[in-house]
Structure formats: structure tokens, C-alpha cells
Design a protein around this motif. Structure first.
Motif, short mmCIF file in Angstrom:
data_model
loop_
_atom_site.label_atom_id
_atom_site.label_comp_id
_atom_site.label_asym_id
_atom_site.label_seq_id
_atom_site.Cartn_x
_atom_site.Cartn_y
_atom_site.Cartn_z
N GLY A 164 0.84 -1.18 -0.06
CA GLY A 164 0.06 0.10 0.01
C GLY A 164 0.81 1.30 0.09
O GLY A 164 2.00 1.17 0.13
N PRO A 165 0.11 2.44 0.00
CA PRO A 165 0.79 3.96 -0.42
C PRO A 165 1.79 4.04 1.18
O PRO A 165 2.87 4.64 0.97
CB PRO A 165 -0.11 4.61 -0.53
CG PRO A 165 -1.51 3.89 -0.21
CD PRO A 165 -1.19 2.76 -0.13
N LEU A 166 1.20 3.51 2.09
CA LEU A 166 2.04 3.94 3.69
C LEU A 166 3.33 3.09 3.55
O LEU A 166 4.35 3.61 4.00
CB LEU A 166 0.92 3.80 4.66
CG LEU A 166 -0.30 4.79 5.04
CD1 LEU A 166 -0.88 4.40 6.08
CD2 LEU A 166 0.43 6.00 4.96
N LEU A 167 3.20 1.93 3.39
CA LEU A 167 4.21 0.88 3.54
C LEU A 167 5.29 1.25 2.38
O LEU A 167 6.37 1.31 2.64
CB LEU A 167 3.86 -0.63 3.64
CG LEU A 167 4.98 -1.47 3.73
CD1 LEU A 167 5.70 -1.24 5.05
CD2 LEU A 167 4.27 -2.98 3.59
N GLY A 168 4.93 1.53 1.20
CA GLY A 168 5.73 1.90 0.19
C GLY A 168 6.34 3.02 0.36
O GLY A 168 7.43 3.12 0.09
N GLY A 169 5.54 4.22 0.80
CA GLY A 169 6.30 5.20 1.26
C GLY A 169 7.35 5.41 2.30
O GLY A 169 8.35 5.85 2.01
N GLU A 190 -2.84 12.17 -4.49
CA GLU A 190 -3.34 11.62 -5.82
C GLU A 190 -3.75 10.37 -5.60
O GLU A 190 -4.68 9.47 -6.27
CB GLU A 190 -2.06 11.20 -6.59
CG GLU A 190 -1.52 12.65 -7.22
CD GLU A 190 -0.19 12.35 -8.04
OE1 GLU A 190 0.24 11.39 -8.28
OE2 GLU A 190 0.23 13.36 -8.81
N ASP A 191 -3.20 9.22 -4.50
CA ASP A 191 -4.08 8.01 -4.22
C ASP A 191 -5.29 8.15 -3.51
O ASP A 191 -5.86 7.03 -3.23
CB ASP A 191 -3.02 7.07 -3.40
CG ASP A 191 -2.01 6.61 -4.15
OD1 ASP A 191 -1.95 6.71 -5.49
OD2 ASP A 191 -0.90 6.22 -3.82
N GLY A 192 -5.60 9.48 -3.02
CA GLY A 192 -6.83 9.60 -2.10
C GLY A 192 -6.61 9.14 -0.74
O GLY A 192 -7.41 9.14 0.08
N LEU A 193 -5.27 8.97 -0.40
CA LEU A 193 -4.89 8.76 1.07
C LEU A 193 -5.25 10.11 2.11
O LEU A 193 -5.65 10.09 3.19
CB LEU A 193 -3.67 8.26 1.38
CG LEU A 193 -3.37 7.96 2.55
CD1 LEU A 193 -4.09 6.65 3.14
CD2 LEU A 193 -1.92 7.36 2.74
N LEU A 194 -4.85 11.23 1.36
CA LEU A 194 -5.27 12.38 1.94
C LEU A 194 -6.00 13.38 1.10
O LEU A 194 -5.93 13.29 -0.04
CB LEU A 194 -3.56 13.22 2.20
CG LEU A 194 -2.57 12.70 3.00
CD1 LEU A 194 -1.39 13.56 2.74
CD2 LEU A 194 -3.23 12.61 4.26
N ARG A 195 -6.84 14.25 1.74
CA ARG A 195 -7.71 15.02 1.04
C ARG A 195 -7.19 16.30 0.71
O ARG A 195 -7.27 16.95 -0.07
CB ARG A 195 -9.06 15.29 1.80
CG ARG A 195 -9.86 13.99 2.00
CD ARG A 195 -11.26 14.53 2.70
NE ARG A 195 -12.19 13.23 2.63
CZ ARG A 195 -13.30 13.25 3.15
NH1 ARG A 195 -13.94 14.56 3.57
NH2 ARG A 195 -13.92 12.29 3.32
#
Length: 55
Positions: free
Chosen positions: A2-7, A34-39
Motif C-alpha cells: 500500500g501507499p503507506l508501507l511503500g512510502g 493522488e492516491d486518495g489517502l489525504l484530502r
């Protein structure tokens, strides 16, 4: 991954190669928006940002 682990993994590799933290912080915020994790784009800061006298 996911975006958090990848980041987190990308950030670790970036720091281990001796690069500065600021450019990657901005890139992570943009990716997570862009991934929609943050608004909204929120700045990523460290503990030093909360010291008195910091702008």
C-alpha cells in the motif's frame, strides 16, 4: 504494498543513500493526495518543527 508501507520503504532507502529529507517529504504528500489517502496536502514535519522559535 500500500501507499503507506511503500512510502516508508522508499523514505528509508532515500535517507540511507544520503539524500535530504525535504524533497521526499513533498513527493510523499503529493503521492498520497493522488492516491486518495489525504484530502488536502499536509506538510510532513519532524519533532524539531514543534520547538519554540520555529517558524
Amino acid at each position: 504494498m500500500g501507499p503507506l508501507l511503500g512510502g516508508a520503504l522508499a523514505f528509508r532507502q532515500w535517507i540511507e543513500t544520503g539524500h535530504g529529507r525535504v524533497p521526499l517529504r513533498g513527493a510523499l504528500v503529493r503521492l498520497w493526495c493522488e492516491d486518495g489517502l489525504l484530502r488536502t496536502p499536509l506538510p510532513l514535519t519532524g519533532a524539531a518543527a514543534f520547538r519554540s522559535g520555529t517558524s
